[in-house]
Design a protein around this motif. Structure first.
Motif, PDB file in Angstrom:
ATOM      1  N   CYS A 148       0.837  -1.205   0.000  1.00  0.00           N
ATOM      2  CA  CYS A 148       0.000   0.000   0.000  1.00  0.00           C
ATOM      3  C   CYS A 148       0.869   1.252   0.000  1.00  0.00           C
ATOM      4  O   CYS A 148       1.872   1.315   0.708  1.00  0.00           O
ATOM      5  CB  CYS A 148      -0.878  -0.030   1.256  1.00  0.00           C
ATOM      6  SG  CYS A 148      -1.945   1.392   1.380  1.00  0.00           S
ATOM      7  N   HIS A 150      -0.297   4.247   0.877  1.00  0.00           N
ATOM      8  CA  HIS A 150      -0.771   5.226   1.856  1.00  0.00           C
ATOM      9  C   HIS A 150      -0.032   5.029   3.180  1.00  0.00           C
ATOM     10  O   HIS A 150       0.658   4.034   3.375  1.00  0.00           O
ATOM     11  CB  HIS A 150      -2.277   5.094   2.052  1.00  0.00           C
ATOM     12  CG  HIS A 150      -3.026   5.219   0.764  1.00  0.00           C
ATOM     13  ND1 HIS A 150      -3.014   6.371   0.027  1.00  0.00           N
ATOM     14  CD2 HIS A 150      -3.750   4.318   0.057  1.00  0.00           C
ATOM     15  CE1 HIS A 150      -3.714   6.188  -1.074  1.00  0.00           C
ATOM     16  NE2 HIS A 150      -4.172   4.954  -1.086  1.00  0.00           N
ATOM     17  N   ARG A 151      -0.230   5.980   4.047  1.00  0.00           N
ATOM     18  CA  ARG A 151       0.431   5.900   5.354  1.00  0.00           C
ATOM     19  C   ARG A 151      -0.569   6.296   6.431  1.00  0.00           C
ATOM     20  O   ARG A 151      -0.345   7.246   7.180  1.00  0.00           O
ATOM     21  CB  ARG A 151       1.665   6.832   5.388  1.00  0.00           C
ATOM     22  CG  ARG A 151       2.779   6.445   4.418  1.00  0.00           C
ATOM     23  CD  ARG A 151       3.421   5.107   4.795  1.00  0.00           C
ATOM     24  NE  ARG A 151       4.496   4.728   3.879  1.00  0.00           N
ATOM     25  CZ  ARG A 151       4.329   3.895   2.847  1.00  0.00           C
ATOM     26  NH1 ARG A 151       3.146   3.372   2.594  1.00  0.00           N
ATOM     27  NH2 ARG A 151       5.355   3.584   2.083  1.00  0.00           N
ATOM     28  N   CYS A 152      -1.703   5.614   6.476  1.00  0.00           N
ATOM     29  CA  CYS A 152      -2.711   5.927   7.492  1.00  0.00           C
ATOM     30  C   CYS A 152      -2.038   5.809   8.860  1.00  0.00           C
ATOM     31  O   CYS A 152      -1.311   4.843   9.113  1.00  0.00           O
ATOM     32  CB  CYS A 152      -3.896   4.985   7.393  1.00  0.00           C
ATOM     33  SG  CYS A 152      -4.676   5.098   5.778  1.00  0.00           S
ATOM     34  N   PHE A 154      -2.889   5.050  11.773  1.00  0.00           N
ATOM     35  CA  PHE A 154      -3.185   3.978  12.739  1.00  0.00           C
ATOM     36  C   PHE A 154      -2.718   2.605  12.238  1.00  0.00           C
ATOM     37  O   PHE A 154      -2.936   1.592  12.897  1.00  0.00           O
ATOM     38  CB  PHE A 154      -4.699   3.914  13.020  1.00  0.00           C
ATOM     39  CG  PHE A 154      -5.530   3.768  11.774  1.00  0.00           C
ATOM     40  CD1 PHE A 154      -5.719   2.537  11.197  1.00  0.00           C
ATOM     41  CD2 PHE A 154      -6.106   4.881  11.183  1.00  0.00           C
ATOM     42  CE1 PHE A 154      -6.462   2.399  10.037  1.00  0.00           C
ATOM     43  CE2 PHE A 154      -6.854   4.757  10.018  1.00  0.00           C
ATOM     44  CZ  PHE A 154      -7.029   3.520   9.453  1.00  0.00           C
ATOM     45  N   CYS A 155      -2.081   2.573  11.063  1.00  0.00           N
ATOM     46  CA  CYS A 155      -1.884   1.289  10.375  1.00  0.00           C
ATOM     47  C   CYS A 155      -0.399   1.005  10.150  1.00  0.00           C
ATOM     48  O   CYS A 155       0.373   1.901   9.826  1.00  0.00           O
ATOM     49  CB  CYS A 155      -2.609   1.352   9.034  1.00  0.00           C
ATOM     50  SG  CYS A 155      -2.403  -0.128   8.034  1.00  0.00           S
ATOM     51  N   ILE A 157       0.435  -1.684   8.070  1.00  0.00           N
ATOM     52  CA  ILE A 157       0.484  -2.592   6.904  1.00  0.00           C
ATOM     53  C   ILE A 157       1.622  -2.215   5.940  1.00  0.00           C
ATOM     54  O   ILE A 157       2.369  -3.089   5.495  1.00  0.00           O
ATOM     55  CB  ILE A 157      -0.876  -2.607   6.157  1.00  0.00           C
ATOM     56  CG1 ILE A 157      -1.954  -3.211   7.038  1.00  0.00           C
ATOM     57  CG2 ILE A 157      -0.773  -3.307   4.806  1.00  0.00           C
ATOM     58  CD1 ILE A 157      -2.000  -4.701   7.102  1.00  0.00           C
ATOM     59  N   PRO A 158       1.777  -0.917   5.591  1.00  0.00           N
ATOM     60  CA  PRO A 158       2.878  -0.604   4.656  1.00  0.00           C
ATOM     61  C   PRO A 158       4.246  -1.000   5.217  1.00  0.00           C
ATOM     62  O   PRO A 158       5.136  -1.397   4.464  1.00  0.00           O
ATOM     63  CB  PRO A 158       2.765   0.914   4.462  1.00  0.00           C
ATOM     64  CG  PRO A 158       1.335   1.219   4.790  1.00  0.00           C
ATOM     65  CD  PRO A 158       0.975   0.264   5.891  1.00  0.00           C
ATOM     66  N   GLN A 192      -4.943  -4.085  -0.712  1.00  0.00           N
ATOM     67  CA  GLN A 192      -5.060  -3.095   0.378  1.00  0.00           C
ATOM     68  C   GLN A 192      -5.841  -1.889  -0.108  1.00  0.00           C
ATOM     69  O   GLN A 192      -6.456  -1.176   0.664  1.00  0.00           O
ATOM     70  CB  GLN A 192      -3.686  -2.637   0.880  1.00  0.00           C
ATOM     71  CG  GLN A 192      -2.798  -3.740   1.401  1.00  0.00           C
ATOM     72  CD  GLN A 192      -3.352  -4.442   2.612  1.00  0.00           C
ATOM     73  OE1 GLN A 192      -4.246  -3.948   3.292  1.00  0.00           O
ATOM     74  NE2 GLN A 192      -2.834  -5.610   2.901  1.00  0.00           N
ATOM     75  N   TYR A 237     -11.387   2.665  -2.316  1.00  0.00           N
ATOM     76  CA  TYR A 237     -11.345   4.003  -1.707  1.00  0.00           C
ATOM     77  C   TYR A 237     -12.099   4.978  -2.594  1.00  0.00           C
ATOM     78  O   TYR A 237     -12.114   4.810  -3.821  1.00  0.00           O
ATOM     79  CB  TYR A 237      -9.892   4.442  -1.475  1.00  0.00           C
ATOM     80  CG  TYR A 237      -9.323   3.650  -0.337  1.00  0.00           C
ATOM     81  CD1 TYR A 237      -9.467   4.094   0.961  1.00  0.00           C
ATOM     82  CD2 TYR A 237      -8.745   2.426  -0.560  1.00  0.00           C
ATOM     83  CE1 TYR A 237      -9.016   3.330   2.019  1.00  0.00           C
ATOM     84  CE2 TYR A 237      -8.292   1.647   0.481  1.00  0.00           C
ATOM     85  CZ  TYR A 237      -8.433   2.102   1.770  1.00  0.00           C
ATOM     86  OH  TYR A 237      -8.004   1.342   2.816  1.00  0.00           O
ATOM     87  N   ARG A 275      -6.040   9.617   5.928  1.00  0.00           N
ATOM     88  CA  ARG A 275      -6.784   8.722   5.049  1.00  0.00           C
ATOM     89  C   ARG A 275      -6.714   9.163   3.603  1.00  0.00           C
ATOM     90  O   ARG A 275      -6.771  10.358   3.313  1.00  0.00           O
ATOM     91  CB  ARG A 275      -8.268   8.676   5.455  1.00  0.00           C
ATOM     92  CG  ARG A 275      -8.500   8.002   6.756  1.00  0.00           C
ATOM     93  CD  ARG A 275      -8.137   6.560   6.699  1.00  0.00           C
ATOM     94  NE  ARG A 275      -9.046   5.774   5.881  1.00  0.00           N
ATOM     95  CZ  ARG A 275      -8.772   4.544   5.446  1.00  0.00           C
ATOM     96  NH1 ARG A 275      -7.623   3.974   5.730  1.00  0.00           N
ATOM     97  NH2 ARG A 275      -9.653   3.874   4.732  1.00  0.00           N
ATOM     98  N   PRO A 276      -6.623   8.198   2.681  1.00  0.00           N
ATOM     99  CA  PRO A 276      -6.697   8.556   1.260  1.00  0.00           C
ATOM    100  C   PRO A 276      -8.122   8.940   0.873  1.00  0.00           C
ATOM    101  O   PRO A 276      -9.067   8.580   1.562  1.00  0.00           O
ATOM    102  CB  PRO A 276      -6.291   7.264   0.548  1.00  0.00           C
ATOM    103  CG  PRO A 276      -6.549   6.167   1.518  1.00  0.00           C
ATOM    104  CD  PRO A 276      -6.422   6.764   2.892  1.00  0.00           C
TER     105      PRO A 276
HETATM  106  S1  SF4 Z   1      -5.327   1.423   6.416  1.00  0.00           S
HETATM  107 FE1  SF4 Z   1      -5.315   0.576   4.343  1.00  0.00          FE
HETATM  108  S2  SF4 Z   1      -4.926   2.375   3.031  1.00  0.00           S
HETATM  109 FE2  SF4 Z   1      -4.291   2.955   5.091  1.00  0.00          FE
HETATM  110  S3  SF4 Z   1      -2.104   2.470   5.183  1.00  0.00           S
HETATM  111 FE3  SF4 Z   1      -3.218   0.698   6.016  1.00  0.00          FE
HETATM  112  S4  SF4 Z   1      -3.425  -0.666   4.278  1.00  0.00           S
HETATM  113 FE4  SF4 Z   1      -2.936   1.371   3.426  1.00  0.00          FE
END
Ligand code: SF4
Length: 441
Positions: A148, A150-152, A154-155, A157-158, A192, A237, A275-276
């Motif tokens: 992904c 994005h750099r949300c 709270f997340c 994942i990246p 994602q 999104y 958020r994106p």
């Molecule tokens: S919440 Fe989703 S869009 Fe945002 S950084 Fe995490 S994986 Fe990417």
């Protein structure tokens, strides 16, 4: 008879499930057997989830259980990116690799449990062309990208899975075709960020069925819509180009279903979440989509109690839900994830306030969901049958993704089989589910 046997535990989201399917397919191709019990396994592979603290704990517990019951354990998946946390609790694990590290985990299995000598291997012939699937035969997850951009806040994942890497469109379509040939009636498109498909490849033109096809969401959806099966989009999104997808739903090419994780409705909170997409004009966009495709079902997830969320900002979220009348909603109480930027934000919301907001949101949404389902009573709809037993059948409509949404209970399932798509008349509803009877065609 001497086939080496692997036990496999798959934890986490559908994206992790697809990783498990890929690892299992490779192991089967390499001649390993896959067994469902610890006692019959020569080694156990655990595909972990590391998204939130409770998922990490579940992963550590699963590793502990496998060590107790079998003793020879290989760990992979999202929590594998935090190898130190695993080996601190379970120093006995043989190997740890991170998410999408297919070669590393398969290599570790080969290292600790040698594969059978190759040559004519009857087991290889038993691997179906679509690979090993962990879902029922009639539906399958189709992953179109990894990672992904994005750099949300709270997340993580990246950090775990890296930046967006889209699969070439020809490869995705070939896999989709293989799945359909193997009997899949519903494809669940996952990633994602499905709307970002192809951005990393600059929408490169690929090939499918001898014709050029752009690596882009719209073209992918158009091509998938030609396969004659249910196609359901997840993790979309709200970028402007999603407006071009909704007409395909109105034409019956895609299921009229959009899974859009909005997470909040207040612009300040969304900005703090990084958020994106934009929340601005979202209600108008939803109204526009519904005017094009009246049967569109919208699913979303939200976080309550994000750092700094005031009562007023939370009420703005409730007002949004009240107006948007989404069909399906999941809600999480904000919980800090190790390594996430949001941990450093001021004004963390107390647990009892998070809990109270979560209750209020869920109560409101239960009413909205119940009203929307009541409105379907008397209508005839198509459903896909998931399971049949003596008393009835469990099915899903276009508004219901497996595992996360409601179900349609079929009261008189005479002759129905799993995987069949049938027309039913809706006769009853509660907050989340429908009851229906088959309609003679
Ligand atoms: S919440 Fe989703 S869009 Fe945002 S950084 Fe995490 S994986 Fe990417």
């Amino acid at each position: 008879m001497n086939q080496p046997k692997v036990g496999f535990v798959s934890l986490g989201c559908p994206k992790a499930l697809v990783d498990s399917e890929r690892i299992l397919t490779q192991l089967r191709l390499d001649g390993y057997g896959v067994v469902p019990t610890y006692e019959n396994a020569d080694i156990v592979v655990i595909n972990t989830c590391g998204f939130i603290d409770s998922a990490k704990q579940e992963s550590l517990d699963a590793i502990g259980e496998a060590i107790r019951e079998n003793g020879r354990v290989i760990v992979t998946g999202c929590m594998g990116a935090m190898a130190g946390e695993i080996t601190r609790v379970h120093p006995q694990v043989l190997s740890v690799s991170g998410p999408q590290a297919y070669e590393a985990v398969v290599g570790a299995v080969h290292q600790y449990l040698p594969a059978p000598a190759r040559g004519h291997d009857p087991f290889v012939d038993l691997v179906p062309p679509q690979g090993v699937k962990l879902t029922p035969r009639h539906y399958a997850y189709l992953k179109i990208s990894e990672g992904c951009n994005h750099r949300c806040s709270f997340c993580i994942i990246p950090q775990l899975r890296g930046d967006l890497v889209s699969r070439p469109v020809g490869e995705v379509m070939e896999e989709a075709e293989r799945l359909v040939k193997a009997g899949v009636r519903e494809l669940l498109i996952i990633s994602q960020d499905t709307s970002a498909y192809g951005v990393d490849l600059k929408y490169r033109t690929g090939f499918w069925a001898g014709r050029p096809l752009k690596t882009r969401m719209l073209e992918l959806c158009q091509a998938l819509g030609e396969l004659g099966v249910w196609v359901r989009l997840h993790y979309v999104y709200p970028y402007p180009h999603v407006d071009d997808i909704v007409p395909l739903m109105a034409e019956g090419k895609l299921l009229p279903y959009l899974d859009i994780p909005f997470q909040h409705a207040n612009p300040r909170i969304l900005k703090a979440m990084k958020r994106p997409g934009t929340a601005e004009g979202m209600l108008d966009r939803i109204a526009h989509w519904r005017s094009i495709c009246p049967d569109l079902a919208l699913r979303s997830t939200f976080i309550v109690g994000f750092p700094g969320e005031t009562e007023q900002e939370f009420e703005e979220l409730l007002d949004f839900l009240d107006e948007a009348e989404l069909d399906r909603v999941g809600c999480f109480r904000y919980s800090p994830v190790d390594g996430a930027a949001a941990n450093a934000l001021p004004d963390q919301v107390p647990e009892d306030v998070k809990e109270e907001r979560w209750q209020r949101l869920m109560e409101l949404q239960a009413e909205i969901s119940a009203d929307r389902l009541q409105a379907r009573i008397g209508r005839e709809i198509d459903v896909i049958v998931d399971a049949v037993d003596g008393d009835g059948a469990r099915a899903r409509s276009s508004a219901d993704a497996p595992e996360i949404d409601g179900v349609v209970h079929i009261v008189d399932p005479d002759g129905l089989r799993p995987g069949e798509i049938v027309r039913v008349r809706v006769e009853g509803a509660d907050d989340y589910d429908l009851w229906a009877v088959p309609v003679a065609r």
